[in-house]
Design a protein around this motif. Structure first.
Motif, PDB file in Angstrom:
ATOM      1  N   ALA A  66       0.838  -1.202   0.000  1.00 49.66           N
ATOM      2  CA  ALA A  66       0.000   0.000   0.000  1.00 49.66           C
ATOM      3  C   ALA A  66       0.873   1.252   0.000  1.00 49.66           C
ATOM      4  O   ALA A  66       0.621   2.211  -0.740  1.00 49.66           O
ATOM      5  CB  ALA A  66      -0.923  -0.009   1.214  1.00 49.66           C
ATOM      6  N   ALA A  67       1.928   1.232   0.802  1.00 51.12           N
ATOM      7  CA  ALA A  67       2.801   2.399   0.898  1.00 51.12           C
ATOM      8  C   ALA A  67       3.456   2.696  -0.451  1.00 51.12           C
ATOM      9  O   ALA A  67       3.558   3.849  -0.867  1.00 51.12           O
ATOM     10  CB  ALA A  67       3.861   2.162   1.967  1.00 51.12           C
ATOM     11  N   ARG A  86       2.319   1.814  -3.368  1.00 54.54           N
ATOM     12  CA  ARG A  86       1.296   2.248  -4.314  1.00 54.54           C
ATOM     13  C   ARG A  86       0.944   3.724  -4.110  1.00 54.54           C
ATOM     14  O   ARG A  86       0.714   4.455  -5.053  1.00 54.54           O
ATOM     15  CB  ARG A  86       0.057   1.366  -4.161  1.00 54.54           C
ATOM     16  CG  ARG A  86      -0.783   1.297  -5.403  1.00 54.54           C
ATOM     17  CD  ARG A  86      -1.848   0.219  -5.305  1.00 54.54           C
ATOM     18  NE  ARG A  86      -1.320  -1.132  -5.279  1.00 54.54           N
ATOM     19  CZ  ARG A  86      -1.494  -1.990  -4.276  1.00 54.54           C
ATOM     20  NH1 ARG A  86      -2.201  -1.634  -3.213  1.00 54.54           N
ATOM     21  NH2 ARG A  86      -0.969  -3.189  -4.336  1.00 54.54           N
ATOM     22  N   GLN A  87       0.940   4.131  -2.831  1.00 54.57           N
ATOM     23  CA  GLN A  87       0.626   5.529  -2.538  1.00 54.57           C
ATOM     24  C   GLN A  87       1.805   6.448  -2.827  1.00 54.57           C
ATOM     25  O   GLN A  87       1.717   7.661  -2.631  1.00 54.57           O
ATOM     26  CB  GLN A  87       0.257   5.680  -1.062  1.00 54.57           C
ATOM     27  CG  GLN A  87      -1.046   4.999  -0.673  1.00 54.57           C
ATOM     28  CD  GLN A  87      -1.222   4.997   0.839  1.00 54.57           C
ATOM     29  OE1 GLN A  87      -1.361   3.957   1.462  1.00 54.57           O
ATOM     30  NE2 GLN A  87      -1.190   6.187   1.427  1.00 54.57           N
ATOM     31  N   ILE A 144       4.539   6.730  -1.112  1.00 57.22           N
ATOM     32  CA  ILE A 144       5.230   7.248   0.068  1.00 57.22           C
ATOM     33  C   ILE A 144       6.726   7.012  -0.089  1.00 57.22           C
ATOM     34  O   ILE A 144       7.156   5.919  -0.447  1.00 57.22           O
ATOM     35  CB  ILE A 144       4.725   6.541   1.343  1.00 57.22           C
ATOM     36  CG1 ILE A 144       3.240   6.845   1.526  1.00 57.22           C
ATOM     37  CG2 ILE A 144       5.530   6.959   2.556  1.00 57.22           C
ATOM     38  CD1 ILE A 144       2.604   6.153   2.702  1.00 57.22           C
TER      39      ILE A 144
END
Lengths: 345, 345
Positions: free
Chosen positions: A237-238, A240-241, A243
């Motif tokens: 998720a990180a 993909r975002q 970050i």
DNA sequence: CCTGAGGATGTAACCGGTTACATTGTACCC
DNA sequence: GGGTACAATGTAACCGGTTACATCCTCAGG
């Protein structure tokens, strides 16, 4: 078929040897003088009859069980075997039996009454969150010997505990990433909510950032739950975002494994692009790709000390309140350090 | 300071509720009729007094301990956590406690009397060689419930046992090396002398050779002791002696690890030059280099079945004599099979 | 109205050890 | 020789439950 009820009692022994039960009991427990001749006769008779004292009867009469209870929130995992070995070894050498109660689900006994307690043990070892605060207070009120493992008691309850040095190690590990490998955006993967080890590790992490003048970014603290799959999902998720981070300090090796897997499927090089470190030094950690830099937790020692503390508490009524065992950085390759060849295993 | 001896007894409860102890006992155990009104009063009083029946007193009176003993020859290792979890889970669901006795040294109790037995448990689970044959005979003579784990009893003793399918799996694994990977000179690394699992695995290995028309070469059977370092030394010695082989079937994953390490330091390619397979599927096995092809042992299930058998034996006086749990090939890369990507873990 | 069945409860023995206290015997000392 | 000390042993109460058996009460049926 079912029960020949042939159990041999102390009275059988006494009759056979022509003495009274008191003499037999005294001889067995060395609790009074018995003549040499009678002693030898008793040895012979007991051997002949295969006499073994009935534990329950003895417990009832003496109010000592010589048994200690161990409460586990979840049996299993690499953690558990060394811990148990340490506990069992110390207890056995002091003549204590070990009664185990565990559960798959954390907090199974919260709110309920415990499967071990004054009714069947002389003291209990409580691992992490196996007991709730009500249990602690009740047991303390009854002056029942209790030692906590990997958990500190509420501030107003003087319960001895044995745990490991989390903060300093996390500080050292974080500093290593900063100083040796020039990392500045370090993700910290937390354990399950309320997990105490994770809490202290995070404190050490934050302190190290502060000590090096790196501002704390709450966005870099994420959930890992000490779980491979959760960590995997979190890192995915990180990424993909979008970050930005150049290192991950996983709360434990289990989650570090998930981190490595996630970075691998995304084609990100470890440690070149992102450094990864863990905590615990599990059995598999040296074999991960790359070999995991982590912190060694002296789990068997934790077990030994906890058992020792509890025995002292039972015998002397008092023991040290806090035992903090040292941890040790284990530098392998996932942090960016060069291969040091024949490492430990 | 020491003992406020404030323990609440059934007589306290009876007095407070204005009934006799017999009524209280009957109510607690649902062993006789008790009027609704009295029942409610008792509930209230027991709650108020925090009454918990004293286990030893109950055991003494009923001759039932609701405790089972587990004898382990060595606690620790990947093996024990899942085994214990299975056992504990089943026992707990039937209301039994678990008393554990272990040792670092194998055979600690051989010749001596056991720490668990009729005097403190309703039955015992004996792992592998924790009990000697005298123990077995004595316990059987007393009709004491007993189930063996990873061990079969002497032919004349009808003791239930729970173990895993070693022979068929070893046969399948060896056949895989022969058929799929054209290996013909396969080393077999034995476990410790007398180890039963190892024995059956070797039988399966030999049978597979025979079934494929490959002559058995005793020079290819070597010691591994289920130990990393022993296996390492054995393979080094074999290489130094120039013994020719194109595959190694390690008795367990622990020794397979040693084999991989030895071949690695000698610059031998696995699986190209020499294929390596193990047995057990430990936690670290997927992470070895290359990922280890092995056999999955259903260890938690072994624990569950053993506990189940013992409970049946205690309750019904009889149960199945032999429980053989299926194992399963886990194909990874060390045998020469292609990477199958996201494998299990 | 009397009787018997069965529900509700109490009394006391028992489980197999431990231990306080009493008893006996012997050696020692004055 | 009498008294004291202590070794060696026996008697019986007790630990905290369970349970066989006795008692009492109520209610239905004849």
């Amino acid at each position: 078929m079912t029960k020949p009820r042939a159990s041999v009692t102390i009275r059988d022994v006494a009759r056979r040897a022509g003495v009274s039960v008191a003499t037999v009991s005294r001889y067995i427990n060395k609790t009074g003088p018995v003549s040499k001749a009678v002693g030898e006769r008793l040895d012979a008779v007991m051997e002949e009859l295969h006499y073994v004292p009935h534990a329950a009867a003895r417990k009832l009469a003496t109010h000592k069980t010589f048994t200690i209870g161990l409460l586990l929130s979840d049996i299993g995992g690499d953690f558990f075997a060394p811990l148990l070995r340490g506990i069992e070894d110390v207890l056995a050498s002091h003549g204590y039996d070990l009664l185990i109660a565990s559960t798959r689900k954390p907090r199974r006994w919260h709110g309920k009454s415990l499967p071990v307690g004054p009714h069947n043990t002389d003291g209990i070892l409580g691992f992490a969150d196996s007991l709730d605060e009500d249990h602690l207070r009740r047991l303390m009120a009854q002056h029942f010997p209790l030692v906590l493992i990997h958990r500190t008691p509420p501030p107003d309850l003087p319960i001895p505990c044995v745990t490991i040095e989390n903060k300093a190690a996390a500080h050292a590990m974080t500093s290593h990433l900063i100083e040796q490998h020039r990392r500045r955006r370090i993700v910290f993967l937390q354990g399950p909510p309320g997990e105490e080890d994770s809490h202290w590790r995070e404190i050490g992490y934050r302190r190290a950032l502060a000590d090096h003048g790196i501002p704390f970014d709450p966005g870099l603290v994420m959930r890992g739950d000490f779980d491979r799959d959760v960590a995997f999902a979190t890192i995915e998720a990180a990424l993909r975002q979008g970050i930005a981070f150049d290192a991950v300090f996983a709360g434990d090796d289990e989650s570090a494994e998930g981190v490595l897997a996630a970075l691998h499927v995304h084609g990100i090089a470890v440690p070149e692009e992102i450094a990864v470190v863990g905590f615990d030094d599990q059995r598999m950690s040296p074999y991960l790709t790359p070999p995991l830099t982590t912190v060694r937790a002296p789990t068997e020692m934790v077990g030994r000390h906890a058992a020792q503390r509890l025995i002292e508490l039972i015998r002397d009524g008092t023991t040290e309140l806090m035992t903090l065992l040292p941890t040790q950085l284990v530098i392998r390759r996932s942090c960016g350090c060069p291969d040091r060849g024949g490492d430990d295993s």
